[in-house]
Scaffold this motif. Structure first.
Motif, PDB file in Angstrom:
ATOM      1  N   SER A 288      -8.326   4.985   1.734  1.00 45.60           N
ATOM      2  CA  SER A 288      -9.400   4.403   1.341  1.00 45.60           C
ATOM      3  C   SER A 288      -8.689   4.306  -0.230  1.00 45.60           C
ATOM      4  N   ALA A 289      -8.086   4.787  -0.454  1.00 47.76           N
ATOM      5  CA  ALA A 289      -7.199   5.224  -2.154  1.00 47.76           C
ATOM      6  C   ALA A 289      -6.311   3.638  -2.187  1.00 47.76           C
ATOM      7  N   ALA A 290      -5.689   3.225  -0.716  1.00 54.66           N
ATOM      8  CA  ALA A 290      -4.771   2.027  -0.223  1.00 54.66           C
ATOM      9  C   ALA A 290      -6.652   0.995  -0.643  1.00 54.66           C
ATOM     10  N   ALA A 291      -7.239   0.446  -0.046  1.00 51.65           N
ATOM     11  CA  ALA A 291      -8.349  -0.538  -0.311  1.00 51.65           C
ATOM     12  C   ALA A 291      -8.328  -0.663  -1.322  1.00 51.65           C
ATOM     13  N   ALA A 292      -8.552   0.226  -2.416  1.00 50.33           N
ATOM     14  CA  ALA A 292      -8.862   0.101  -4.060  1.00 50.33           C
ATOM     15  C   ALA A 292      -8.257  -0.243  -4.664  1.00 50.33           C
ATOM     16  N   ASP A 293      -6.568  -0.043  -4.317  1.00 49.66           N
ATOM     17  CA  ASP A 293      -5.163  -0.227  -5.113  1.00 49.66           C
ATOM     18  C   ASP A 293      -5.819  -1.575  -5.300  1.00 49.66           C
TER      19      ASP A 293
ATOM     20  N   ALA B 166       0.895  -1.385  -0.180  1.00 52.80           N
ATOM     21  CA  ALA B 166      -0.429  -0.073   0.170  1.00 52.80           C
ATOM     22  C   ALA B 166       1.065   1.086   0.106  1.00 52.80           C
ATOM     23  N   ASN B 167       1.829   1.359  -0.221  1.00 55.07           N
ATOM     24  CA  ASN B 167       3.106   2.434   0.196  1.00 55.07           C
ATOM     25  C   ASN B 167       3.094   2.812  -0.489  1.00 55.07           C
ATOM     26  N   GLY B 168       3.109   3.208  -2.316  1.00 50.92           N
ATOM     27  CA  GLY B 168       2.498   3.603  -3.332  1.00 50.92           C
ATOM     28  C   GLY B 168       1.427   4.114  -3.146  1.00 50.92           C
ATOM     29  N   ALA B 169      -0.002   4.188  -2.729  1.00 51.56           N
ATOM     30  CA  ALA B 169      -0.854   4.729  -3.080  1.00 51.56           C
ATOM     31  C   ALA B 169      -1.411   5.622  -2.043  1.00 51.56           C
ATOM     32  N   LEU B 170      -0.658   4.762  -0.697  1.00 53.10           N
ATOM     33  CA  LEU B 170      -1.260   5.692   0.630  1.00 53.10           C
ATOM     34  C   LEU B 170      -0.444   7.153   0.511  1.00 53.10           C
ATOM     35  N   SER B 171       0.976   7.070  -0.132  1.00 58.37           N
ATOM     36  CA  SER B 171       2.401   8.190  -0.113  1.00 58.37           C
ATOM     37  C   SER B 171       1.872   9.036  -1.157  1.00 58.37           C
ATOM     38  N   HIS B 172       1.155   8.652  -2.469  1.00 57.67           N
ATOM     39  CA  HIS B 172       0.229   9.360  -3.303  1.00 57.67           C
ATOM     40  C   HIS B 172      -0.638   9.881  -2.824  1.00 57.67           C
ATOM     41  N   ALA B 173      -1.937   9.652  -1.789  1.00 57.16           N
ATOM     42  CA  ALA B 173      -2.887   9.984  -1.692  1.00 57.16           C
ATOM     43  C   ALA B 173      -2.894  11.189  -0.371  1.00 57.16           C
ATOM     44  N   LEU B 174      -1.418  10.674   0.499  1.00 56.28           N
ATOM     45  CA  LEU B 174      -0.900  11.839   1.500  1.00 56.28           C
ATOM     46  C   LEU B 174      -0.170  13.304   0.578  1.00 56.28           C
ATOM     47  N   ASP B 175      -0.306  12.834  -0.694  1.00 55.82           N
ATOM     48  CA  ASP B 175       0.703  13.699  -1.570  1.00 55.82           C
ATOM     49  C   ASP B 175       2.120  14.045  -0.969  1.00 55.82           C
TER      50      ASP B 175
END
Length: 360
Positions: free
Chosen positions: A298-303, A53-62
């Motif tokens: 939520s973004a990570a869960a949708a990855d 989830a690192n990529g999705a979390l980092s992107h969503a947290l900007d």
């Protein structure tokens, strides 16, 4: 002319050459040096999720750089949780990824615990299900199965260790009127099931993510005089009509609904055992930071990668406001906590001697 605080800070910065600290970076929309503190190694469930989830979390947290992952040498998350509770500022820069063992250690009064998970704010929960399987006589009703084989017989329950996730089964079987004896050393479900087939234990607890084969296959190939006694959590439709939930099992066995502090303690323990993983923020984290992390989860869960991983382990992911109820179920009231601690204090010396559980 009266200077505002903002203007005064700007003037001070001009004199000293320092940048003025006008507001919290989190409130300004910028998170820096963000880390996930893991309650386990990178190979653990928290570690697996964090890497995926690192990529999705980092992107969503900007974030400008990926989240820093800080693993723990232990597998139960107690050390990481102590550090998190004592040292993490409520600014959104640190989130804890914890396993079920972190919750259970606190519930059972583990002397290493110096944290209070009831004060944390969950932003993601991965829930699972557990199934308790026991050797029984094949009668028509659960009541006759329980009283038939186990009447005047202790029930040898395979556990990883006393106080581990199998505490769900240990308490549940005790509530059903049986006399379980925990048999430590079964560190995974495969060895526990092998012991059940060999007849060296009478009961096991399994969760889909702890198995090396599908739950369907396990249930279809149980020993002849063995069956699923009850389940907790959310079973798939395949088994929801064939395996009773604990409430149904209790009413069939005792002809009344369960009640009392010890039952409420079991509910908290069961909810903790069914919480395979959770992500939490520190107490007093502001609502805007919580909202930001909830959106990121939520973004990570949708990855797609995270979804495949969750499906493989049969996890159900809840984020944001939907995650809060899962963790709140693991917080018992004072009466339930005292009942659990008293029960453990009475029985732990007996279990070390291989004696059956004494009811309270």
């Amino acid at each position: 002319m009266r200077l505002t605080r903002r203007a005064a800070l700007k003037g001070l910065a001009a004199l000293t050459g320092a940048a003025p600290l006008l507001k919290n970076p989190a409130r300004a929309g910028t998170l820096t040096d963000v880390q996930l503190l893991l309650g386990g190694t990178l190979a653990s469930i928290p570690g697996q999720f964090a890497e995926l989830a690192n990529g999705a979390l980092s992107h969503a947290l900007d974030l400008d750089t990926p989240l820093e992952l800080t693993p723990d040498i232990g597998q139960d998350g107690v050390r990481a949780a102590n550090l998190f509770d004592a040292n993490s500022a409520p600014d959104g820069s640190t989130a804890l990824v914890l396993p079920a063992a972190t919750l259970l250690a606190s519930l059972t009064g583990d002397s290493r615990v110096h944290y209070d998970f009831g004060r944390w704010t969950p932003v993601l929960v991965a829930s699972t299900t557990t199934v308790v399987i026991a050797r029984t006589e094949l009668h028509k009703t659960l009541r006759s199965r329980l009283t038939g084989f186990f009447h005047d017989h202790p029930v040898r329950l395979a556990v990883s260790r006393i106080g581990g996730p199998e505490l769900n089964a240990l308490m549940g079987l005790s509530l059903l009127g049986l006399r379980p004896v925990p048999m430590p050393g079964y560190v995974n479900s495969s060895t526990a099931l092998a012991a059940l087939h060999a007849g060296t234990v009478d009961a096991v607890q399994v969760s889909p993510y702890t198995l090396d084969r599908p739950l369907d296959d396990v249930l279809a190939n149980l020993p002849e005089v063995t069956s699923a006694i009850y389940s907790t959590g959310d079973l798939t439709d395949t088994h929801s009509t064939t395996i009773p939930i604990f409430m149904e099992a209790y009413q069939q066995a005792r002809h009344r609904p369960p009640e009392g502090p010890f039952y409420h303690a079991w509910q908290a323990v069961s909810a903790a055992a069914d919480t395979a993983m959770a992500i939490a923020l520190p107490m007093l984290t502001s609502s805007d930071v919580v909202t930001r992390w909830s959106h990121a989860c939520s973004a990570a869960a949708a990855d797609s990668g995270v979804r495949r991983w969750a499906d493989m382990h049969h996890f159900k992911l809840a984020t944001g406001e939907n995650a809060a109820p899962f963790l709140s179920r693991t917080v018992p009231d004072l009466g339930a906590t005292l009942a659990l601690r008293r029960w453990l204090a009475v029985n732990t010396p007996r279990w070390r001697e291989g004696q059956e559980t004494r009811h309270i």
